[in-house]
Design an enzyme around this catalytic site. Structure first.
Site, short mmCIF file in Angstrom:
data_model
loop_
_atom_site.label_atom_id
_atom_site.label_comp_id
_atom_site.label_asym_id
_atom_site.label_seq_id
_atom_site.Cartn_x
_atom_site.Cartn_y
_atom_site.Cartn_z
N GLU A 32 0.87 -1.18 0.00
CA GLU A 32 0.00 0.00 0.00
C GLU A 32 0.90 1.23 0.00
OE1 GLU A 32 -3.31 1.08 -0.13
OE2 GLU A 32 -2.31 3.03 0.12
N ARG A 106 -17.25 2.88 6.04
CA ARG A 106 -16.16 2.29 5.24
C ARG A 106 -14.98 1.91 6.11
NH1 ARG A 106 -15.83 3.79 -0.32
NH2 ARG A 106 -13.59 3.72 -0.11
N TYR A 219 -28.62 6.85 5.32
CA TYR A 219 -28.77 5.57 6.01
C TYR A 219 -27.92 5.56 7.29
CZ TYR A 219 -24.71 4.48 2.93
OH TYR A 219 -23.53 4.50 2.24
N ASP A 305 -12.16 -1.59 -7.97
CA ASP A 305 -12.26 -0.42 -8.84
C ASP A 305 -11.19 -0.41 -9.94
OD1 ASP A 305 -14.42 0.52 -7.46
OD2 ASP A 305 -13.52 2.41 -6.82
P1 FAD Z 1 -9.71 1.92 -3.46
O1 FAD Z 1 -10.57 2.09 -2.28
O2 FAD Z 1 -9.50 3.09 -4.35
O3 FAD Z 1 -8.29 1.40 -2.93
C1 FAD Z 1 -7.14 1.40 -3.73
C2 FAD Z 1 -5.92 1.41 -2.81
O4 FAD Z 1 -4.76 1.25 -3.61
C3 FAD Z 1 -5.76 2.72 -2.05
O5 FAD Z 1 -5.52 2.43 -0.69
C4 FAD Z 1 -4.55 3.38 -2.71
O6 FAD Z 1 -3.80 4.17 -1.82
C5 FAD Z 1 -3.77 2.16 -3.17
N1 FAD Z 1 -2.88 2.40 -4.31
C6 FAD Z 1 -3.15 3.06 -5.46
N2 FAD Z 1 -2.10 3.04 -6.29
C7 FAD Z 1 -1.13 2.32 -5.66
C8 FAD Z 1 0.20 1.93 -6.01
N3 FAD Z 1 0.74 2.29 -7.18
N4 FAD Z 1 0.92 1.19 -5.14
C9 FAD Z 1 0.39 0.82 -3.93
N5 FAD Z 1 -0.86 1.17 -3.55
C10 FAD Z 1 -1.61 1.90 -4.40
N6 FAD Z 1 -19.71 0.62 -2.81
C11 FAD Z 1 -20.58 -0.22 -2.19
O7 FAD Z 1 -20.37 -1.45 -2.21
N7 FAD Z 1 -21.69 0.26 -1.56
C12 FAD Z 1 -21.98 1.60 -1.50
O8 FAD Z 1 -22.99 1.99 -0.91
C13 FAD Z 1 -21.08 2.50 -2.13
N8 FAD Z 1 -21.33 3.82 -2.09
C14 FAD Z 1 -20.50 4.67 -2.76
C15 FAD Z 1 -20.81 6.04 -2.76
C16 FAD Z 1 -20.01 6.91 -3.48
C17 FAD Z 1 -20.36 8.37 -3.50
C18 FAD Z 1 -18.88 6.41 -4.19
C19 FAD Z 1 -18.02 7.32 -4.98
C20 FAD Z 1 -18.55 5.05 -4.15
C21 FAD Z 1 -19.36 4.18 -3.45
N9 FAD Z 1 -19.08 2.80 -3.42
C22 FAD Z 1 -19.94 1.95 -2.80
C23 FAD Z 1 -17.91 2.25 -4.14
C24 FAD Z 1 -16.77 1.81 -3.25
O9 FAD Z 1 -16.45 2.83 -2.36
C25 FAD Z 1 -15.54 1.44 -4.11
O10 FAD Z 1 -15.95 0.65 -5.20
C26 FAD Z 1 -14.53 0.62 -3.31
O11 FAD Z 1 -14.15 1.27 -2.13
C27 FAD Z 1 -13.27 0.33 -4.16
O12 FAD Z 1 -12.29 -0.33 -3.38
P2 FAD Z 1 -10.87 -0.67 -4.02
O13 FAD Z 1 -10.09 -1.31 -2.93
O14 FAD Z 1 -11.04 -1.40 -5.30
O15 FAD Z 1 -10.22 0.74 -4.41
#
Ligand code: FAD
Length: 398
Positions: A32, A106, A219, A305
């Site tokens: 991370e 979260r 919520y 994501d």
């Molecule tokens: P991220 O949370 O973006 O994590 C990526 C991680 O990788 C970060 O910690 C970052 O620092 C790290 N990183 C990036 N590049 C590097 C690198 N080169 N080297 C090392 N580390 C790196 N989802 C739901 O399921 N229910 C909901 O109700 C919901 N509501 C939402 C409301 C809003 C307004 C939004 C915008 C989103 C919502 N989501 C919801 C979506 C959800 O928040 C995301 O889909 C989810 O958190 C994505 O998680 P992730 O781990 O894939 O990505």
């Protein structure tokens, strides 16, 4: 010899991938880039499809301790305040889908995954490690990392999972430059203590307020202690798209909601008085996943994501990352199968569901924000069909 998976990113997706991989018997090295594991303060809804998977991972009690389990989802007109439809959650969701519908901070969801990861002897968590590049050679993949102290190191593993979020560098390198798109939607988020709110504004339901070119969702979080608010409206994002935390003028949002009903305006106006104010989150997205080759190639796979950012109108972004991780576990558990084939199988089993959820999220956004005849049609259909329109069996059973 025990196989080793490298994971880029320690968000909800990266930690879930670490747990899934460790459960499949792999050694995990997660990197991370941030100096601490944190999640921005806001909530997520997690449908029965996600709760069921977390329970299967032994997280039932941990969830009960920190999540909320709303009894009802209510849809109200943002203009008049009238109830347009409702969906029973609570015991009805358990009966229909074998698990509850939960809402959770979260940081709490991230924290309970982190707790398990820290307890696993197979998971090695590395903060302050930015993944720069990866290279595949034969049956190994090497990542180049820049540590917080500026030192560059290389680490080799049998597979790499890119869980590095919306602007994923792993994805860019794997698939070529695929730009994120500005969706033209802005999300304002706030978390409030319920006991600081006037009684009339407290709530333990999920309520969705629908208006032309905007909607608001509220919520409960932390067993009802907190209230999460998200307002989404059409608008141009600020110049700095990388930032999740913009100080914003509440007046912008209040003027966008000027035509809405009094109870909704009361709710929005109370935010700067009792909380830390609104934080702005410009929404970016990509077109839906077009095939398994967009989720895995060779010894590298994408998750969460990084693979399939989605608009929040089905509340499933984090949920799909967790579903990905459960599928990753199944694929990596095939110890006598080639790693590239395991990852291919992971991608084959996930891409269509992710694409469908991305597509449906986008469509929901159009329906939520409808104006004119589409809005009349939506409201009439909700009145006629009620739960049948609001429930999502294809999603919650999957
Ligand atoms: P991220 O949370 O973006 O994590 C990526 C991680 O990788 C970060 O910690 C970052 O620092 C790290 N990183 C990036 N590049 C590097 C690198 N080169 N080297 C090392 N580390 C790196 N989802 C739901 O399921 N229910 C909901 O109700 C919901 N509501 C939402 C409301 C809003 C307004 C939004 C915008 C989103 C919502 N989501 C919801 C979506 C959800 O928040 C995301 O889909 C989810 O958190 C994505 O998680 P992730 O781990 O894939 O990505």
């Amino acid at each position: 010899m025990q196989k080793q998976v490298l994971i880029a990113g320690g968000g909800i997706g990266g930690l879930a991938a670490a747990l899934g991989s460790a459960r499949a018997g792999w050694e995990v090295r997660l990197f991370e880039r941030a100096g601490a594991f944190t999640e921005v303060g806001a909530g997520v809804q997690i449908g029965p499809n996600v709760v069921r998977r977390l329970q299967a991972w032994g997280l039932h009690r941990a969830l009960l301790a920190v999540a909320s389990f709303p009894e009802r989802l209510r849809v109200r007109s943002a203009l008049t305040g009238a109830e347009l439809g409702a969906l029973r959650l609570g015991a009805t969701a358990v009966e229909r889908y074998g698990a509850a519908y939960a809402t959770i901070h979260r940081a709490d969801l991230h924290g309970l995954l982190l707790d398990v990861a820290r307890k696993s002897s197979l998971v090695h968590l590395n903060l302050d490690h930015q993944v720069e590049r990866h290279e595949e050679q034969g049956d190994a993949v090497t990542v180049r990392l820049v540590r917080g102290d500026g030192k560059v190191i290389e680490v080799e593993g049998d597979a790499l999972i890119g869980a590095d979020g919306l602007r994923s560098g792993t994805r860019t390198q794997l698939l070529g430059e695929a730009a994120t798109r500005v969706s033209g939607h802005l999300a304002y988020r706030a978390v409030l203590r319920q006991d600081a709110l006037p009684q009339a504004l407290r709530s333990n339901d999920v309520t969705v307020w629908l208006g032309p070119n905007l909607h608001v969702v509220q919520y409960p979080l932390r067993r009802g202690e907190l209230l999460n608010l998200v307002a989404i409206r059409h608008g141009q994002p600020p110049a700095d798209l990388d930032s999740w935390d913009h100080g914003v003028n509440a007046a912008d949002l209040e003027s966008a909601l000027a035509q809405t009903c009094t109870p909704l305006q009361d709710l929005v106006r109370v935010v700067p008085q009792v909380g830390e104010g609104w934080r702005l989150w410009p929404l970016l997205d990509r077109p839906p996943v077009a095939g398994p080759q967009e989720m895995a190639r060779g010894l590298v796979a994408l998750l969460g994501d990084a693979a399939h950012p989605m608009r929040p109108y089905l509340a499933q972004g984090a949920g799909m990352a967790i579903e990905d991780a459960v599928e990753l576990e199944k694929s990596l558990a095939m110890h006598d199968v080639d790693v590239a084939l395991c990852l291919r199988r992971y991608a084959l089993n996930r891409w269509q569901r992710n694409a469908r959820v991305q597509e449906r999220s986008r469509r929901n956004g159009q329906i939520f924000h409808a104006s004119g005849p589409l809005r009349w049609g939506r409201d009439a259909a909700m009145g006629l069909l009620g739960e049948r329109l609001l429930d999502q069996p294809w999603l919650y059973r999957g």
